[in-house]
Structures are given as structure tokens and as C-alpha cells.
Design a protein around this motif. Structure first.
Motif: not given
Length: 83
Positions: A35-46
Motif C-alpha cells: 500500500n503506497i499510502n502506508e508509509n514513505m518507504m512504500n511510496l518511494k519504492r513505487f
């Protein structure tokens, strides 16, 4: 083989996929559900994939985010029916 499925809990097109994951996690065994909204690391990864993989170019041109999508081995992108 590495499979990453990117979703957003803010995206109406992702809701059914998120529900399916919650109700049938075994269907996604061996795949990472992110979930890209779960945390900044997930968003950066995406965003790293979105900024560098050619399959996302048309998505960006249409001013869309690009979720839900599946990244395979960090090189290939498959989109779900609605992106």
C-alpha cells in the motif's frame, strides 16, 4: 521471481483488490502486497519504478498514478483492469 503489487487505500480502483487480498491472502502467496499510502518507504519504492519503467509513461501522460499495478522482477509492469 519477485512480484510486487502496488495499491493505494485512497484509490477507488484498488478497493476490490485490497478486499480480495484481505479475504484470500493465500491467492497472493509469494507476492508482496504494498500500500503506497502506508508509509514513505512504500511510496518511494513505487515512485522509483514509476519514474524509471517505460510501461508507466502512458499512465503519467494521462495524469494517473498507476495503481493498482504489478511489478515483476523490478523490470516488467502489468496493470490490473482499472488503473
Amino acid at each position: 521471481m519477485s512480484i510486487e503489487i502496488f495499491v493505494s487505500d485512497k484509490c477507488p480502483h484498488c478497493k476490490s483488490l485490497i478486499e480480495e487480498y484481505k479475504n484470500n491472502p493465500q491467492k497472493f502467496e509469494g507476492q508482496e502486497f504494498i500500500n503506497i499510502n502506508e508509509n514513505m518507504m512504500n511510496l518511494k519504492r513505487f515512485l522509483k519504478y514509476r519514474d524509471n519503467l517505460k510501461e508507466y509513461e502512458k499512465i503519467k501522460e494521462a495524469y494517473k498514478v498507476g495503481v493498482p499495478s504489478k511489478v515483476i522482477d523490478g523490470k516488467k509492469v502489468e496493470f490490473f483492469d482499472q488503473v
